[in-house]
Design a protein around this motif. Structure first.
Motif, short mmCIF file in Angstrom:
data_model
loop_
_atom_site.label_atom_id
_atom_site.label_comp_id
_atom_site.label_asym_id
_atom_site.label_seq_id
_atom_site.Cartn_x
_atom_site.Cartn_y
_atom_site.Cartn_z
N GLN A 37 0.86 -1.18 0.00
CA GLN A 37 0.00 0.00 0.00
C GLN A 37 0.89 1.23 0.00
O GLN A 37 1.54 1.55 1.00
CB GLN A 37 -0.92 0.00 1.22
N GLN A 41 -2.86 5.41 -0.98
CA GLN A 41 -3.47 4.67 -2.08
C GLN A 41 -4.08 3.36 -1.58
O GLN A 41 -4.04 3.05 -0.41
CB GLN A 41 -2.43 4.42 -3.17
N LYS A 42 -4.65 2.63 -2.50
CA LYS A 42 -5.32 1.40 -2.10
C LYS A 42 -4.32 0.27 -1.91
O LYS A 42 -3.17 0.35 -2.31
CB LYS A 42 -6.37 1.01 -3.14
N VAL A 43 -4.77 -0.76 -1.26
CA VAL A 43 -3.95 -1.96 -1.06
C VAL A 43 -3.88 -2.72 -2.39
O VAL A 43 -4.90 -2.96 -3.04
CB VAL A 43 -4.58 -2.85 0.03
N PHE A 45 -2.40 -6.12 -4.54
CA PHE A 45 -1.93 -7.50 -4.46
C PHE A 45 -0.55 -7.63 -5.15
O PHE A 45 -0.33 -7.08 -6.23
CB PHE A 45 -2.94 -8.42 -5.14
#
Lengths: 113, 114
Positions: A37, A41-43, A45
Motif C-alpha cells: 500500500q 493509495q489502495k492496497v 496485491f
C-alpha cells in the motif's frame, strides 16, 4: 487469538540495496500473500503462495521480487535492488484455504532513500 | 482496469448515527465481496463478506447489501462508535488460479465525531 506478525515494523534502505521483509503467518494456514500500500493509495496485491510455490502474481511482482518459505513458520518477501517507488507499507496475509478469510499482519513500512 | 471503487473518499458521522459506505464494481461475473476495515497504523481487518447468491448479510452492528442489478454494494454500520473510525475498503477476488488474491477498492475514510 492467533495473528500474523511481521518484522521489522519499519525498514529504511538506500536505493539499490536488497531488503527482506519477514512474516510469520498463522500456524495452521496454508495460503500466504503479500500486498503493498503506497501512502494514500489502495492496497495492491503482489503475490500468493501455496504448497511452496507461487500460485498468483501481479504485474508489480517483477524479477526484482521473490518470496520464500525458508522453514515451517516464516514467509519472506525479498526485493533485490530497491527503487524509490518501492517505498510503501507491505502487508503479509494468510488464510486457511483459498476461499477463507485472509488475516493481515500489521505491515512493514519500507522507506527507500 | 480497476473493478471495485468507492463513491466517497471521506465520510463524517456523529456518534450514535448509522453509517453507510458505498462501493461500485464493474465485473458482473464477480461473485464474492468482502469489506475490510483499516485502522491507522494497522493492517486490513476482515469485517464481513457476501456472496452473489445473497442480497443482504448481517453481522454484529454491520450489514452488507448487494445490488447485482446496478453492481453496487454497501456497508451499513449501526450506532456508529468512535472505534469505528477507520478506512473501509471493499474487495473482491481477482480472476485467479489457485489463490484468492484480492482486488481492493480505494477506501473510504470514516470519521466518527462525538
Amino acid at each position: 487469538e492467533p495473528e500474523v506478525t511481521q518484522t521489522p515494523s519499519h525498514q529504511v534502505t538506500q536505493m539499490g540495496q536488497e531488503v527482506i521483509l519477514r512474516c510469520v503467518p498463522i500456524s495452521n494456514h496454508l495460503y500466504f500473500y503479500w500486498y503493498r500500500q503506497i501512502l494514500g493509495q489502495k492496497v495492491e496485491f503482489l503475490v500468493s503462495f501455496y504448497n511452496n510455490e507461487i500460485s498468483e502474481k501481479s504485474e508489480i511482482f517483477d524479477d526484482q521480487f521473490s518470496v520464500e518459505r525458508p522453514d515451517g513458520s516464516n514467509f519472506t518477501l525479498k526485493i533485490r535492488s530497491t527503487k524509490l517507488e518501492d517505498s510503501a507499507m507491505y502487508f503479509c496475509a494468510s488464510s486457511a484455504s483459498s476461499a477463507d478469510e485472509q488475516y493481515f499482519g500489521p505491515g512493514t513500512r519500507l522507506t527507500v532513500t | 482496469g480497476e473493478s471495485v471503487g468507492l463513491h466517497l473518499p471521506t465520510l463524517s458521522v456523529q456518534e450514535g448515527d448509522n453509517s453507510i459506505i458505498n462501493c461500485a464494481y464493474s465485473n458482473s461475473a464477480s461473485d464474492y465481496f468482502i469489506w475490510y476495515k483499516q485502522e491507522s497504523g494497522k493492517g486490513p481487518q476482515f469485517i464481513i463478506d457476501i456472496r452473489s447468491n445473497m442480497d443482504k448479510r448481517q453481522g454484529q452492528r454491520v450489514t452488507v447489501l448487494l445490488n447485482k442489478t446496478v453492481k453496487h454494494l454497501s456497508l451499513q454500520i449501526a450506532a456508529t462508535q468512535p472505534g469505528d473510525s477507520a478506512v473501509y475498503f471493499c474487495a473482491e477476488p481477482l480472476p485467479q488460479g489457485s489463490g484468492y488474491a484480492l482486488n481492493f477498492g480505494k477506501g473510504t475514510s470514516l470519521l466518527v465525531t462525538p
